[in-house]
Design a protein around this motif. Structure first.
Motif: not given
Length: 132
Positions: A10-15, A17-26, A92-97
């Motif tokens: 949820x935090x990764x998705x929020x930071x 700004x992914x539209x889906x949880x699946x993108x945050x998971x990946x 963006x992905x790296x920083x979010x995670x």
């Protein structure tokens, strides 16, 4: 207390700004696998212990890195692993995670994590080093 996987995502998705949880998971799985390849010993184990079990398993079973990647190459490697990613989206992905990972660790552990990584990772974790 260890963060739950859905809270982590949820935090990764929020930071991110992914539209889906699946993108945050990946993004989380790719970045954690690459990070795990760069950390060794007790530092990797301690960091894994502070993360949800799913994260810990990815972090503790990485593909070994042939050589340490500097921050730019880490971002490029992330882009290569995420379908359709560019260097900009991968950063963006790296920083979010990594910012969520940094929040799960304390300052002392983050200091030891950063000592195992090439210079410049502090910015990817969102923890700029003031003394370096």
């Amino acid at each position: 207390m260890v963060m739950k996987w859905d809270v982590f995502l949820e935090q990764v998705q929020e930071r991110g700004e992914y539209p889906t949880r699946q993108e945050a998971d990946r993004a989380a799985r790719v970045v954690l696998a690459l990070l795990g390849a760069h950390l060794v010993g007790s530092v990797r184990a301690e960091l894994a212990a502070r993360l949800p079990e799913t994260c810990a398993l990815v972090l503790l079973n990485p593909l070994p890195a042939a050589e340490p990647l500097g921050p730019d190459r880490f971002v490029r490697a992330t882009a290569a692993w995420i379908e359709g990613a560019t260097e900009q989206t991968a950063k963006w992905d790296v920083s979010a995670v990594l910012s969520v990972v940094a929040d799960a660790a304390d300052e002392e552990l983050m200091g030891r994590v950063l000592l195992q990584l090439p210079p410049g990772y502090d910015l990817l974790f969102g923890h700029p080093q003031t003394n370096g």
